[in-house]
Design an enzyme around this catalytic site. Structure first.
Site, short mmCIF file in Angstrom:
data_model
loop_
_atom_site.label_atom_id
_atom_site.label_comp_id
_atom_site.label_asym_id
_atom_site.label_seq_id
_atom_site.Cartn_x
_atom_site.Cartn_y
_atom_site.Cartn_z
N HIS A 144 34.97 53.14 27.92
CA HIS A 144 35.78 51.94 27.74
C HIS A 144 37.18 52.23 27.22
O HIS A 144 37.34 53.00 26.27
CB HIS A 144 35.08 50.98 26.77
CG HIS A 144 33.76 50.48 27.28
ND1 HIS A 144 32.61 51.23 27.24
CD2 HIS A 144 33.42 49.31 27.88
CE1 HIS A 144 31.62 50.55 27.79
NE2 HIS A 144 32.08 49.37 28.19
N HIS A 189 36.60 43.60 36.99
CA HIS A 189 35.54 43.46 35.98
C HIS A 189 35.47 42.02 35.47
O HIS A 189 35.15 41.79 34.31
CB HIS A 189 35.82 44.44 34.83
CG HIS A 189 34.62 44.72 33.95
ND1 HIS A 189 33.32 44.80 34.41
CD2 HIS A 189 34.54 44.95 32.61
CE1 HIS A 189 32.52 45.06 33.39
NE2 HIS A 189 33.22 45.14 32.28
N HIS A 236 34.86 38.44 31.38
CA HIS A 236 33.65 39.13 30.95
C HIS A 236 32.51 38.21 30.50
O HIS A 236 31.98 38.34 29.39
CB HIS A 236 34.02 40.06 29.79
CG HIS A 236 33.23 41.34 29.77
ND1 HIS A 236 31.99 41.44 29.19
CD2 HIS A 236 33.52 42.58 30.21
CE1 HIS A 236 31.56 42.70 29.29
NE2 HIS A 236 32.47 43.41 29.91
N ASP A 263 36.05 50.74 31.33
CA ASP A 263 35.90 49.30 31.41
C ASP A 263 36.65 48.52 30.32
O ASP A 263 36.98 49.06 29.26
CB ASP A 263 34.41 48.94 31.30
CG ASP A 263 33.63 49.25 32.58
OD1 ASP A 263 34.16 49.99 33.43
OD2 ASP A 263 32.51 48.76 32.70
ZN ZN Z 1 32.51 45.46 30.29
#
Ligand code: ZN
Length: 331
Positions: A299, A202, A206, A152
């Site tokens: 991540h 995503h 964010h 991510d």
């Molecule tokens: Zn995230």
């Protein structure tokens, strides 16, 4: 009204919250990284000291939205303080060795106000004013002894290293990218696709907590990120998943994603690599909690990912040795 890229205020540090998942509380505190250079972070915290996985095989992780406090606008944003900087009534500090508080991107002055888990959604899906999502995917497509690796918050500076390692082990992964980051690193997006990996939306920058945004804002976050990623890819990649920041899925945003042709992608194992708990902590959490068909959350963006890369160097050969093959999530 359509939200645009909202820089500063939106990049404010938004705090995670918690949602009770069975017997453990999951505190999600995904920092946003609105700007390409921002060393944002994503934080997916579990309250239970030993349970760094968000959920068991049944995968409650990434499910119920967490509630977060809106920080003061303009607060240094993006950065998500490390767990130890975020005292939470329901979350205990990680028992892991490395001190997350030393995190360079754990903005020391970042305003963080943790709001206790809302009684509604924390324990009872569908509670409160926003219904919980009901179709969050938390399993590989093929089942069996497979694992789906997901990364991510990128693309970021570490994306290349992650791709190098994946290639070394013939592993395929899914990258849940932030639209703003995809725009600034199109080459990375293109390499991801060229090497056989897949992309996941995503959001644009964010936002957290996502469920407190207006419907229009959420639509823009999901829709525009998809467009940003597709443009960065330079073609027409098929993006069949989206992942809410912090796993803040609700029936509402799940519907938005579905209308755009994307399913909600959760996870089953969260080693909390965003918090830099130490390489071994990341490794052992995955090793102890991965089950066949599992989806691992890591991540490749959001700050210094050297621990993630180092952990991956151990985890990939371990997974291979354990008989796992690499798969994509359900779609
Ligand atoms: Zn995230």
């Amino acid at each position: 009204m359509v939200k645009s890229r909202i820089p500063a205020p939106r990049r404010s540090l938004l705090l995670g919250a918690s949602a009770l998942l069975g017997t453990s509380a999951l505190l999600v505190a995904c920092g946003a990284q609105g700007s390409p250079s921002a060393l944002g972070d994503a934080a997916h915290r579990t309250a239970s000291p030993s349970a760094s996985t968000s959920a068991g095989p049944s995968g409650a992780a990434g499910g119920d939205p967490s509630v977060a406090a809106r920080p003061t606008p303009g607060g240094d944003a993006e950065t998500t303080a490390a767990p130890t900087r975020t005292p939470s009534p329901s979350a205990s500090s990680s028992p892991t060795p490395a001190a997350p508080s030393s995190s360079p991107y754990a903005s020391p002055s970042a305003p963080r106000t943790t709001v206790p888990a809302q009684p509604g959604p924390s324990g009872t899906p569908g509670g409160a004013s926003h219904a919980s999502a009901t179709n969050v995917l938390r399993h590989t497509a093929s089942g069996g002894r497979t694992v789906a690796l997901t990364f991510d918050d990128g693309p970021g500076p570490a994306t290349g290293q992650v791709l190098d390692l994946l290639a070394q082990y013939g592993a395929k992964a899914t990258f849940c990218e932030i639209g703003d980051n995809a725009k600034t690193r199109p080459a990375a997006v293109q390499r991801i696709l060229a090497e056989g990996h897949r992309l996941c939306d995503h959001t644009v920058d964010h936002p957290q907590p996502m469920h407190t945004q207006t419907h229009e804002q959420q639509v823009a976050e999901i829709r525009d990120a998809k467009a940003d990623i597709e443009r960065a890819a330079g073609g027409s990649p098929t993006i069949t998943w989206w992942r809410a920041p912090g796993g803040d899925f609700t029936a509402e945003n799940e519907r938005i994603g579905a209308d755009l042709g994307m399913k909600s992608l959760g996870w089953t194992v969260d080693p909390r690599d965003w918090s830099r708990p130490g390489v071994q902590a990341i490794v052992s959490t995955v090793q102890q909690n991965l089950r066949p068909g599992g989806v691992v959350l890591m991540h490749d963006g959001g700050g210094d990912r050297s621990q993630t890369v180092a952990a991956l160097k151990q985890l990939l050969p371990w997974m291979v040795a354990q008989g796992y093959t690499f798969d994509f999530p359900q779609s």
